[in-house]
Design a protein around this motif. Sequence first.
Motif, PDB file in Angstrom:
ATOM      1  N   ASN A   3      16.525  -3.380  -3.348  1.00 17.92           N
ATOM      2  CA  ASN A   3      15.138  -3.292  -2.457  1.00 17.92           C
ATOM      3  C   ASN A   3      14.502  -1.875  -2.593  1.00 17.92           C
ATOM      4  OD1 ASN A   3      15.203  -5.798  -1.382  1.00 17.92           O
ATOM      5  ND2 ASN A   3      17.031  -4.993  -0.185  1.00 17.92           N
ATOM      6  N   TYR A   4      13.140  -1.880  -2.818  1.00 18.70           N
ATOM      7  CA  TYR A   4      12.417  -0.607  -2.820  1.00 18.70           C
ATOM      8  C   TYR A   4      11.259  -0.643  -1.974  1.00 18.70           C
ATOM      9  CZ  TYR A   4      15.162   0.221  -7.179  1.00 18.70           C
ATOM     10  OH  TYR A   4      16.311   0.207  -8.052  1.00 18.70           O
ATOM     11  N   ARG A   5      10.965   0.616  -1.555  1.00 13.26           N
ATOM     12  CA  ARG A   5       9.891   0.790  -0.700  1.00 13.26           C
ATOM     13  C   ARG A   5       8.825   1.600  -1.396  1.00 13.26           C
ATOM     14  NH1 ARG A   5       8.534   0.255   4.905  1.00 13.26           N
ATOM     15  NH2 ARG A   5       6.998   1.806   5.513  1.00 13.26           N
ATOM     16  N   ILE A   6       7.508   1.181  -1.995  1.00 12.45           N
ATOM     17  CA  ILE A   6       6.747   1.907  -2.824  1.00 12.45           C
ATOM     18  C   ILE A   6       5.516   2.422  -1.859  1.00 12.45           C
ATOM     19  CG2 ILE A   6       5.396   2.210  -4.790  1.00 12.45           C
ATOM     20  CD1 ILE A   6       7.276  -0.195  -5.977  1.00 12.45           C
ATOM     21  N   SER A   7       5.360   3.750  -1.732  1.00 14.22           N
ATOM     22  CA  SER A   7       4.139   4.021  -0.908  1.00 14.22           C
ATOM     23  C   SER A   7       2.996   4.398  -1.530  1.00 14.22           C
ATOM     24  CB  SER A   7       4.465   5.189  -0.037  1.00 14.22           C
ATOM     25  OG  SER A   7       5.747   5.120   0.460  1.00 14.22           O
ATOM     26  N   PHE A  12      -5.340  -1.360   0.839  1.00 13.28           N
ATOM     27  CA  PHE A  12      -5.418  -2.498  -0.040  1.00 13.28           C
ATOM     28  C   PHE A  12      -6.644  -3.566   0.673  1.00 13.28           C
ATOM     29  CE2 PHE A  12      -1.623  -2.726  -2.782  1.00 13.28           C
ATOM     30  CZ  PHE A  12      -1.650  -1.282  -3.127  1.00 13.28           C
ATOM     31  N   ASP A  13      -7.413  -3.736  -0.246  1.00  6.74           N
ATOM     32  CA  ASP A  13      -8.388  -5.101  -0.022  1.00  6.74           C
ATOM     33  C   ASP A  13      -7.731  -6.351  -0.685  1.00  6.74           C
ATOM     34  OD1 ASP A  13      -8.851  -4.782  -2.798  1.00  6.74           O
ATOM     35  OD2 ASP A  13     -10.815  -4.114  -2.621  1.00  6.74           O
ATOM     36  N   PHE A  20      -0.219  -7.779  -6.046  1.00  6.70           N
ATOM     37  CA  PHE A  20       1.337  -7.443  -5.692  1.00  6.70           C
ATOM     38  C   PHE A  20       1.837  -8.559  -4.639  1.00  6.70           C
ATOM     39  CE2 PHE A  20      -0.754  -3.535  -6.659  1.00  6.70           C
ATOM     40  CZ  PHE A  20       0.183  -2.951  -7.573  1.00  6.70           C
ATOM     41  N   GLU A  21       1.575  -9.870  -5.189  1.00  6.74           N
ATOM     42  CA  GLU A  21       2.036 -10.804  -4.398  1.00  6.74           C
ATOM     43  C   GLU A  21       3.560 -11.167  -4.322  1.00  6.74           C
ATOM     44  OE1 GLU A  21      -0.391 -14.057  -5.869  1.00  6.74           O
ATOM     45  OE2 GLU A  21      -2.154 -13.670  -4.956  1.00  6.74           O
ATOM     46  N   ASP A  22       4.147 -10.657  -5.435  1.00  5.39           N
ATOM     47  CA  ASP A  22       5.423 -10.490  -5.452  1.00  5.39           C
ATOM     48  C   ASP A  22       6.292  -9.497  -4.637  1.00  5.39           C
ATOM     49  OD1 ASP A  22       4.487  -8.629  -6.909  1.00  5.39           O
ATOM     50  OD2 ASP A  22       6.040  -8.681  -8.708  1.00  5.39           O
ATOM     51  N   CYS A  23       5.477  -8.798  -3.549  1.00  3.61           N
ATOM     52  CA  CYS A  23       5.868  -7.686  -2.808  1.00  3.61           C
ATOM     53  C   CYS A  23       5.478  -7.994  -1.452  1.00  3.61           C
ATOM     54  CB  CYS A  23       5.415  -6.280  -3.270  1.00  3.61           C
ATOM     55  SG  CYS A  23       5.929  -6.042  -4.741  1.00  3.61           S
ATOM     56  N   LEU A  24       6.139  -7.608  -0.346  1.00  2.00           N
ATOM     57  CA  LEU A  24       5.698  -7.785   0.880  1.00  2.00           C
ATOM     58  C   LEU A  24       4.905  -6.482   1.312  1.00  2.00           C
ATOM     59  CD1 LEU A  24       6.130  -8.629   3.834  1.00  2.00           C
ATOM     60  CD2 LEU A  24       7.919  -7.131   4.320  1.00  2.00           C
ATOM     61  N   ILE A  25       3.689  -6.524   1.812  1.00  2.00           N
ATOM     62  CA  ILE A  25       2.825  -5.497   2.132  1.00  2.00           C
ATOM     63  C   ILE A  25       2.711  -5.100   3.268  1.00  2.00           C
ATOM     64  CG2 ILE A  25       0.121  -4.741   1.565  1.00  2.00           C
ATOM     65  CD1 ILE A  25       0.262  -6.517  -0.762  1.00  2.00           C
ATOM     66  N   GLU A  26       3.114  -3.755   3.584  1.00  2.57           N
ATOM     67  CA  GLU A  26       2.905  -3.350   4.862  1.00  2.57           C
ATOM     68  C   GLU A  26       1.917  -2.325   4.981  1.00  2.57           C
ATOM     69  OE1 GLU A  26       6.644  -1.810   6.296  1.00  2.57           O
ATOM     70  OE2 GLU A  26       7.597  -3.573   5.889  1.00  2.57           O
ATOM     71  N   GLU A  27       1.013  -2.144   5.942  1.00  2.00           N
ATOM     72  CA  GLU A  27      -0.162  -1.149   5.978  1.00  2.00           C
ATOM     73  C   GLU A  27      -0.026  -0.334   7.012  1.00  2.00           C
ATOM     74  OE1 GLU A  27      -3.818  -3.295   3.770  1.00  2.00           O
ATOM     75  OE2 GLU A  27      -2.771  -4.831   5.168  1.00  2.00           O
ATOM     76  N   ARG A  28      -0.490   0.866   7.020  1.00  2.00           N
ATOM     77  CA  ARG A  28      -0.802   1.777   8.194  1.00  2.00           C
ATOM     78  C   ARG A  28      -2.118   2.572   7.385  1.00  2.00           C
ATOM     79  NH1 ARG A  28       3.118  -0.514   9.116  1.00  2.00           N
ATOM     80  NH2 ARG A  28       4.984   0.382   9.920  1.00  2.00           N
ATOM     81  N   PRO A  29      -2.706   3.217   8.465  1.00  2.00           N
ATOM     82  CA  PRO A  29      -4.147   4.068   8.104  1.00  2.00           C
ATOM     83  C   PRO A  29      -3.784   4.754   6.847  1.00  2.00           C
ATOM     84  CG  PRO A  29      -3.749   3.818  10.417  1.00  2.00           C
ATOM     85  CD  PRO A  29      -2.577   3.515   9.826  1.00  2.00           C
ATOM     86  N   GLY A  30      -4.631   4.590   5.790  1.00  5.23           N
ATOM     87  CA  GLY A  30      -4.674   5.469   4.487  1.00  5.23           C
ATOM     88  C   GLY A  30      -3.359   5.336   3.821  1.00  5.23           C
ATOM     89  N   VAL A  31      -2.392   4.303   4.153  1.00  2.07           N
ATOM     90  CA  VAL A  31      -1.198   4.287   3.127  1.00  2.07           C
ATOM     91  C   VAL A  31      -0.968   2.602   3.369  1.00  2.07           C
ATOM     92  CG1 VAL A  31       1.012   4.577   3.042  1.00  2.07           C
ATOM     93  CG2 VAL A  31      -0.245   6.280   3.896  1.00  2.07           C
ATOM     94  N   THR A  32      -0.645   2.121   2.016  1.00  4.60           N
ATOM     95  CA  THR A  32       0.076   0.977   1.842  1.00  4.60           C
ATOM     96  C   THR A  32       1.398   1.032   1.460  1.00  4.60           C
ATOM     97  OG1 THR A  32      -2.057  -0.034   1.442  1.00  4.60           O
ATOM     98  CG2 THR A  32      -0.458  -1.580   0.648  1.00  4.60           C
ATOM     99  N   LEU A  56      -4.143   3.555  -8.618  1.00  2.67           N
ATOM    100  CA  LEU A  56      -3.718   3.951  -7.199  1.00  2.67           C
ATOM    101  C   LEU A  56      -2.662   5.024  -7.392  1.00  2.67           C
ATOM    102  CD1 LEU A  56      -2.817   0.011  -6.480  1.00  2.67           C
ATOM    103  CD2 LEU A  56      -4.855   1.353  -5.818  1.00  2.67           C
ATOM    104  N   PRO A  57      -2.979   5.992  -6.277  1.00  4.50           N
ATOM    105  CA  PRO A  57      -2.295   7.118  -6.008  1.00  4.50           C
ATOM    106  C   PRO A  57      -0.723   6.753  -5.545  1.00  4.50           C
ATOM    107  CG  PRO A  57      -3.929   6.961  -4.206  1.00  4.50           C
ATOM    108  CD  PRO A  57      -4.149   5.571  -5.068  1.00  4.50           C
ATOM    109  N   LEU A  58       0.192   6.994  -6.273  1.00  6.34           N
ATOM    110  CA  LEU A  58       1.454   6.799  -5.962  1.00  6.34           C
ATOM    111  C   LEU A  58       1.889   8.042  -5.206  1.00  6.34           C
ATOM    112  CD1 LEU A  58       4.176   5.210  -6.441  1.00  6.34           C
ATOM    113  CD2 LEU A  58       4.740   6.473  -8.292  1.00  6.34           C
ATOM    114  N   ILE A  59       2.545   7.574  -4.005  1.00  2.00           N
ATOM    115  CA  ILE A  59       3.248   8.959  -3.040  1.00  2.00           C
ATOM    116  C   ILE A  59       4.651   8.901  -3.399  1.00  2.00           C
ATOM    117  CG2 ILE A  59       3.708   9.617  -0.720  1.00  2.00           C
ATOM    118  CD1 ILE A  59       0.939   8.047  -0.008  1.00  2.00           C
ATOM    119  N   GLU A  60       5.489   7.614  -3.314  1.00  2.00           N
ATOM    120  CA  GLU A  60       6.881   7.778  -3.581  1.00  2.00           C
ATOM    121  C   GLU A  60       7.457   6.438  -3.951  1.00  2.00           C
ATOM    122  OE1 GLU A  60       9.224   9.344  -0.354  1.00  2.00           O
ATOM    123  OE2 GLU A  60       8.633   8.059   1.087  1.00  2.00           O
ATOM    124  N   VAL A  61       8.566   6.394  -4.311  1.00  2.00           N
ATOM    125  CA  VAL A  61       9.494   5.240  -4.686  1.00  2.00           C
ATOM    126  C   VAL A  61      10.678   5.532  -3.807  1.00  2.00           C
ATOM    127  CG1 VAL A  61      10.525   3.618  -6.223  1.00  2.00           C
ATOM    128  CG2 VAL A  61       7.992   4.810  -6.873  1.00  2.00           C
TER     129      VAL A  61
END
Length: 66
Positions: A3-7, A12-13, A20-32, A56-61
Amino acid sequence: MRNYRISIGKEFDQYLKSWFEDCLIEERPGVTFLCCELTDQAEIFGILQRIQSLGLPLIEVVKTDN
């Protein structure tokens, strides 16, 4: 499987979510967060390639399992 969490530094619209339908998407203001269950490095690189191709701007994996 691992399992990975990619920031991503962008909200996302519906269009981006469809990539990214193969991933669970969680949203916070300014970050997905993409929470993905991946089997090998090829799948990790596939997700990262999608992120890059969309500009897209990758923050971390982060690997989230032990």
